[in-house]
Scaffold this active site. Structure first.
Site, PDB file in Angstrom:
ATOM      1  N   THR A 154     -27.511 -52.371  26.958  1.00  0.00           N
ATOM      2  CA  THR A 154     -28.289 -52.019  25.768  1.00  0.00           C
ATOM      3  C   THR A 154     -27.434 -51.058  24.944  1.00  0.00           C
ATOM      4  OG1 THR A 154     -29.242 -49.995  26.702  1.00  0.00           O
ATOM      5  CG2 THR A 154     -30.398 -52.079  27.194  1.00  0.00           C
ATOM      6  N   THR A 185     -37.569 -38.721  37.390  1.00  0.00           N
ATOM      7  CA  THR A 185     -37.277 -37.530  36.596  1.00  0.00           C
ATOM      8  C   THR A 185     -38.339 -36.452  36.794  1.00  0.00           C
ATOM      9  OG1 THR A 185     -37.223 -36.724  34.314  1.00  0.00           O
ATOM     10  CG2 THR A 185     -38.389 -38.775  34.667  1.00  0.00           C
ATOM     11  N   ASP A 186     -37.956 -35.203  36.575  1.00  0.00           N
ATOM     12  CA  ASP A 186     -38.947 -34.112  36.651  1.00  0.00           C
ATOM     13  C   ASP A 186     -39.977 -34.203  35.523  1.00  0.00           C
ATOM     14  OD1 ASP A 186     -37.346 -33.344  34.498  1.00  0.00           O
ATOM     15  OD2 ASP A 186     -36.974 -31.308  35.216  1.00  0.00           O
ATOM     16  N   GLU A 187     -39.674 -35.007  34.493  1.00  0.00           N
ATOM     17  CA  GLU A 187     -40.601 -35.097  33.357  1.00  0.00           C
ATOM     18  C   GLU A 187     -41.943 -35.710  33.752  1.00  0.00           C
ATOM     19  OE1 GLU A 187     -39.172 -36.338  29.560  1.00  0.00           O
ATOM     20  OE2 GLU A 187     -37.218 -35.435  29.877  1.00  0.00           O
ATOM     21  N   TYR A 202     -41.977 -42.055  27.243  1.00  0.00           N
ATOM     22  CA  TYR A 202     -40.901 -42.145  28.239  1.00  0.00           C
ATOM     23  C   TYR A 202     -41.380 -41.629  29.594  1.00  0.00           C
ATOM     24  CZ  TYR A 202     -37.001 -40.519  31.099  1.00  0.00           C
ATOM     25  OH  TYR A 202     -36.172 -40.277  32.163  1.00  0.00           O
ATOM     26  N   LYS A 209     -42.073 -43.537  33.263  1.00  0.00           N
ATOM     27  CA  LYS A 209     -41.416 -43.189  34.524  1.00  0.00           C
ATOM     28  C   LYS A 209     -42.475 -42.821  35.585  1.00  0.00           C
ATOM     29  CE  LYS A 209     -37.492 -42.834  35.211  1.00  0.00           C
ATOM     30  NZ  LYS A 209     -36.466 -43.815  35.654  1.00  0.00           N
ATOM     31  N   ASN A 242     -32.774 -32.048  33.993  1.00  0.00           N
ATOM     32  CA  ASN A 242     -31.834 -32.506  32.949  1.00  0.00           C
ATOM     33  C   ASN A 242     -30.385 -32.508  33.423  1.00  0.00           C
ATOM     34  OD1 ASN A 242     -34.274 -31.711  31.408  1.00  0.00           O
ATOM     35  ND2 ASN A 242     -32.983 -32.240  29.656  1.00  0.00           N
ATOM     36  N   TYR A 294     -34.596 -28.571  17.655  1.00  0.00           N
ATOM     37  CA  TYR A 294     -36.000 -28.918  17.401  1.00  0.00           C
ATOM     38  C   TYR A 294     -36.887 -27.677  17.519  1.00  0.00           C
ATOM     39  CZ  TYR A 294     -34.473 -33.756  18.552  1.00  0.00           C
ATOM     40  OH  TYR A 294     -33.845 -34.968  18.612  1.00  0.00           O
ATOM     41  N   GLY A 352     -45.281 -33.530  20.730  1.00  0.00           N
ATOM     42  CA  GLY A 352     -45.597 -33.422  22.165  1.00  0.00           C
ATOM     43  C   GLY A 352     -44.506 -32.756  22.976  1.00  0.00           C
TER      44      GLY A 352
HETATM   45  P1  NAD Z   1     -28.773 -43.957  30.079  1.00  0.00           P
HETATM   46  O1  NAD Z   1     -29.684 -44.240  28.944  1.00  0.00           O
HETATM   47  O2  NAD Z   1     -27.484 -43.254  29.830  1.00  0.00           O
HETATM   48  O3  NAD Z   1     -28.394 -45.336  30.822  1.00  0.00           O
HETATM   49  C1  NAD Z   1     -29.337 -46.341  31.060  1.00  0.00           C
HETATM   50  C2  NAD Z   1     -28.575 -47.602  31.455  1.00  0.00           C
HETATM   51  O4  NAD Z   1     -29.557 -48.604  31.801  1.00  0.00           O
HETATM   52  C3  NAD Z   1     -27.722 -48.191  30.339  1.00  0.00           C
HETATM   53  O5  NAD Z   1     -26.461 -48.573  30.849  1.00  0.00           O
HETATM   54  C4  NAD Z   1     -28.488 -49.413  29.877  1.00  0.00           C
HETATM   55  O6  NAD Z   1     -27.670 -50.455  29.369  1.00  0.00           O
HETATM   56  C5  NAD Z   1     -29.192 -49.823  31.157  1.00  0.00           C
HETATM   57  N1  NAD Z   1     -30.441 -50.568  30.898  1.00  0.00           N
HETATM   58  C6  NAD Z   1     -31.448 -50.225  30.062  1.00  0.00           C
HETATM   59  N2  NAD Z   1     -32.391 -51.173  30.092  1.00  0.00           N
HETATM   60  C7  NAD Z   1     -31.989 -52.116  30.981  1.00  0.00           C
HETATM   61  C8  NAD Z   1     -32.549 -53.326  31.443  1.00  0.00           C
HETATM   62  N3  NAD Z   1     -33.730 -53.764  30.993  1.00  0.00           N
HETATM   63  N4  NAD Z   1     -31.871 -54.043  32.371  1.00  0.00           N
HETATM   64  C9  NAD Z   1     -30.657 -53.611  32.840  1.00  0.00           C
HETATM   65  N5  NAD Z   1     -30.085 -52.477  32.406  1.00  0.00           N
HETATM   66  C10 NAD Z   1     -30.737 -51.738  31.490  1.00  0.00           C
HETATM   67  O7  NAD Z   1     -29.663 -43.186  31.150  1.00  0.00           O
HETATM   68  P2  NAD Z   1     -29.297 -41.974  32.112  1.00  0.00           P
HETATM   69  O8  NAD Z   1     -29.467 -40.721  31.367  1.00  0.00           O
HETATM   70  O9  NAD Z   1     -28.041 -42.270  32.796  1.00  0.00           O
HETATM   71  O10 NAD Z   1     -30.509 -42.085  33.153  1.00  0.00           O
HETATM   72  C11 NAD Z   1     -30.412 -42.934  34.285  1.00  0.00           C
HETATM   73  C12 NAD Z   1     -31.707 -42.804  35.083  1.00  0.00           C
HETATM   74  O11 NAD Z   1     -31.883 -41.453  35.490  1.00  0.00           O
HETATM   75  C13 NAD Z   1     -32.950 -43.192  34.303  1.00  0.00           C
HETATM   76  O12 NAD Z   1     -33.816 -43.876  35.178  1.00  0.00           O
HETATM   77  C14 NAD Z   1     -33.547 -41.848  33.898  1.00  0.00           C
HETATM   78  O13 NAD Z   1     -34.945 -41.939  33.759  1.00  0.00           O
HETATM   79  C15 NAD Z   1     -33.165 -40.982  35.068  1.00  0.00           C
HETATM   80  N6  NAD Z   1     -32.994 -39.536  34.791  1.00  0.00           N
HETATM   81  C16 NAD Z   1     -32.207 -39.121  33.757  1.00  0.00           C
HETATM   82  C17 NAD Z   1     -32.018 -37.755  33.565  1.00  0.00           C
HETATM   83  C18 NAD Z   1     -31.134 -37.215  32.459  1.00  0.00           C
HETATM   84  O14 NAD Z   1     -31.059 -36.017  32.271  1.00  0.00           O
HETATM   85  N7  NAD Z   1     -30.415 -38.059  31.728  1.00  0.00           N
HETATM   86  C19 NAD Z   1     -32.645 -36.840  34.410  1.00  0.00           C
HETATM   87  C20 NAD Z   1     -33.441 -37.309  35.457  1.00  0.00           C
HETATM   88  C21 NAD Z   1     -33.596 -38.662  35.636  1.00  0.00           C
HETATM   89  O1  TDX Z   2     -30.737 -32.959  18.809  1.00  0.00           O
HETATM   90  C1  TDX Z   2     -31.499 -32.435  19.643  1.00  0.00           C
HETATM   91  N1  TDX Z   2     -32.020 -31.195  19.418  1.00  0.00           N
HETATM   92  C2  TDX Z   2     -32.858 -30.577  20.291  1.00  0.00           C
HETATM   93  O2  TDX Z   2     -33.312 -29.448  20.043  1.00  0.00           O
HETATM   94  C3  TDX Z   2     -31.846 -33.112  20.873  1.00  0.00           C
HETATM   95  C4  TDX Z   2     -31.314 -34.490  21.175  1.00  0.00           C
HETATM   96  C5  TDX Z   2     -32.693 -32.470  21.738  1.00  0.00           C
HETATM   97  N2  TDX Z   2     -33.200 -31.236  21.463  1.00  0.00           N
HETATM   98  C6  TDX Z   2     -34.071 -30.575  22.452  1.00  0.00           C
HETATM   99  C7  TDX Z   2     -35.212 -31.394  22.995  1.00  0.00           C
HETATM  100  C8  TDX Z   2     -35.342 -30.896  24.425  1.00  0.00           C
HETATM  101  O3  TDX Z   2     -36.114 -29.712  24.457  1.00  0.00           O
HETATM  102  O4  TDX Z   2     -33.229 -30.331  23.592  1.00  0.00           O
HETATM  103  C9  TDX Z   2     -33.916 -30.543  24.826  1.00  0.00           C
HETATM  104  C10 TDX Z   2     -33.219 -31.630  25.601  1.00  0.00           C
HETATM  105  O5  TDX Z   2     -33.429 -32.843  24.913  1.00  0.00           O
HETATM  106  P1  TDX Z   2     -32.870 -34.242  25.461  1.00  0.00           P
HETATM  107  O6  TDX Z   2     -31.413 -34.131  25.684  1.00  0.00           O
HETATM  108  O7  TDX Z   2     -33.389 -35.316  24.567  1.00  0.00           O
HETATM  109  O8  TDX Z   2     -33.534 -34.309  26.904  1.00  0.00           O
HETATM  110  P2  TDX Z   2     -35.069 -34.242  27.400  1.00  0.00           P
HETATM  111  O9  TDX Z   2     -36.005 -34.633  26.348  1.00  0.00           O
HETATM  112  O10 TDX Z   2     -35.263 -32.901  28.033  1.00  0.00           O
HETATM  113  O11 TDX Z   2     -35.046 -35.395  28.534  1.00  0.00           O
HETATM  114  C11 TDX Z   2     -33.900 -35.532  29.392  1.00  0.00           C
HETATM  115  O12 TDX Z   2     -34.108 -34.992  30.665  1.00  0.00           O
HETATM  116  C12 TDX Z   2     -34.924 -35.689  31.552  1.00  0.00           C
HETATM  117  C13 TDX Z   2     -33.443 -36.986  29.504  1.00  0.00           C
HETATM  118  O13 TDX Z   2     -33.290 -37.534  28.219  1.00  0.00           O
HETATM  119  C14 TDX Z   2     -34.394 -37.799  30.327  1.00  0.00           C
HETATM  120  O14 TDX Z   2     -33.900 -39.098  30.504  1.00  0.00           O
HETATM  121  C15 TDX Z   2     -34.560 -37.146  31.659  1.00  0.00           C
HETATM  122  O15 TDX Z   2     -35.530 -37.826  32.403  1.00  0.00           O
END
Ligand code: NAD
Ligand code: TDX
Length: 337
Positions: A37, A126-128, A154, A158, A183, A211, A279
């Site tokens: 994606t 996720t902790d969310e 989102y 989850k 995060n 934000y 939210g």
């Molecule tokens: P990301 O958005 O960077 O990567 C998601 C990947 O999934 C991408 O490579 C995308 O192509 C693939 N994907 C999306 N839809 C798909 C589908 N239908 N079929 C196959 N592949 C698909 O996400 P991330 O930040 O690496 O998060 C990975 C996992 O960890 C997620 O489940 C997220 O909820 C969880 N998570 C993320 C964080 C964080 O801080 N980023 C924290 C806790 C948990």
């Molecule tokens: O441009 C920005 N400015 C800003 O103030 C962005 C992108 C975010 N923010 C704020 C929103 C949140 O309070 O920063 C904080 C972090 O934002 P994100 O990086 O979007 O993360 P968050 O919404 O906390 O969610 C992330 O952590 C849990 C991941 O996106 C999720 O996938 C994971 O499950």
């Protein structure tokens, strides 16, 4: 010897996971299923793409026929589901795809895991899913028994997936585990999330969108520490259990932004307060004593070390971000195929 399916492996966390696991376990075979994606980046797999114990399959986890064929051919021991729509802001503008990928995709992977009798299905959550905590109660933390109370499409998708995973354990005896992490930050994070947004904009002296008040708190963990936790859960975790993972590094968003600006020697005048996220969760604070005590999981990074290394990585890999900005990253898979 294990045959391991890793979904979402071209994304941020799972690509880091694969870099670590493919090297650490040369006698395991890893198959990455990713739909590529907008968040999937084939370039993230560059360090392992030619390794003998790694294979990439482009495909969607909601494509039942493709998933069935893959499970039948590969006979997986373990399935680790990272694939998800992961960006909260996108879930506010377009919830639908979040339900399809995050909930239906999970159900399809678990149905095939049952049918082909995998030894472990691991859900990366996720902790969310616990909702948020007030800003003025630093004593409160999420534990594994905190009720689910999601805020955004989102996080509710989850949470829905987590409930489904627990139900497959209880009803069908599917051998599951779930990890709920705070995060993440580190290399290869798509520049829509806070930390790569701030670094990439600061490097170009562009305004940084904060934000609302910037007082919202997140608990930051280096992606490497998240991934060693998942490795431990797979090898030593108890089937049916949920494990929290966190960084014990709570920071306000403003603190994170200012830390990055200071390290890059950039002016705080770049900070631009913008309309708040609807939210917007106030604070995430995670209690991860269960995995620390039961599996002896230990973080290797503190925030200070991790953020510096991460800023250096983005500074030294500006072509990685440029490829995303120009859209070129979406061509790599077809060029290499
Ligand atoms: P990301 O958005 O960077 O990567 C998601 C990947 O999934 C991408 O490579 C995308 O192509 C693939 N994907 C999306 N839809 C798909 C589908 N239908 N079929 C196959 N592949 C698909 O996400 P991330 O930040 O690496 O998060 C990975 C996992 O960890 C997620 O489940 C997220 O909820 C969880 N998570 C993320 C964080 C964080 O801080 N980023 C924290 C806790 C948990
Ligand atoms: O441009 C920005 N400015 C800003 O103030 C962005 C992108 C975010 N923010 C704020 C929103 C949140 O309070 O920063 C904080 C972090 O934002 P994100 O990086 O979007 O993360 P968050 O919404 O906390 O969610 C992330 O952590 C849990 C991941 O996106 C999720 O996938 C994971 O499950």
């Amino acid at each position: 010897m294990k045959k391991v399916l890793v979904t979402g492996g071209a994304g941020f966390i799972a690509s880091n996971f694969l870099h670590y696991m493919v090297d650490k376990y040369p006698n395991y075979n890893f198959v990455c299923l990713d739909a590529l994606t907008y968040a999937g980046n084939y370039n993230n797999l560059e360090p392992i793409i030619d390794k003998d114990n790694f294979k990439f399959v482009k495909g969607d986890i909601t494509d039942i026929r493709l998933v069935d064929k893959l499970f039948k051919e590969e006979n997986f021991n373990w399935v680790i589901n990272f694939a998800a729509e992961s960006h909260v802001d996108n879930s506010i503008s377009n919830p639908s795809i979040f339900l399809t990928t995050n909930i239906i995709g999970t159900q399809i992977l678990m149905d095939k895991s049952r049918k082909y009798e995998v030894e472990r299905y691991h859900q990366v959550s996720t902790d969310e899913v616990y909702g948020d905590l007030p800003l003025d109660r630093p004593d409160l933390l999420f534990t594994e028994t905190t009720p689910l109370h999601a805020s955004s499409p989102y996080s509710s998708s989850k949470a829905g997936a987590d409930l489904l995973v627990e139900s497959y354990y209880r009803t069908f005896g599917l051998p599951i585990t779930i990890s709920r992490c705070s995060n993440n930050y580190g290399p290869y994070q798509f520049p829509e999330k806070l930390i790569p947004v701030v670094i990439s904009k600061a490097l170009k002296d562009e305004l940084i969108p904060v934000y609302g008040t910037g007082k919202n708190i997140r608990d930051w963990i280096h992606v490497y520490d998240h991934n060693i936790g998942i490795d431990m859960i797979l090898h030593h975790g108890k089937v049916g259990e949920i494990y929290n993972l966190g960084g014990r590094s709570e920071r306000t968003n403003l603190e994170v932004v200012k830390t990055i600006l200071k390290y890059l020697n950039k002016s705080e005048a770049l900070i631009n307060y913008v309309t708040d996220r609807p939210g917007h969760d106030l604070r995430y604070g995670i209690d991860c004593t269960k995995i620390e005590n039961e599996l002896s999981w230990l973080r290797t990074y503190n925030f200070d070390k991790g953020i510096k290394e991460t800023i250096d990585w983005y500074t030294n890999n500006q072509n990685w971000i440029e490829d995303i900005e120009t859209g070129n990253y979406q061509k790599t898979y077809y060029q290499r195929k």
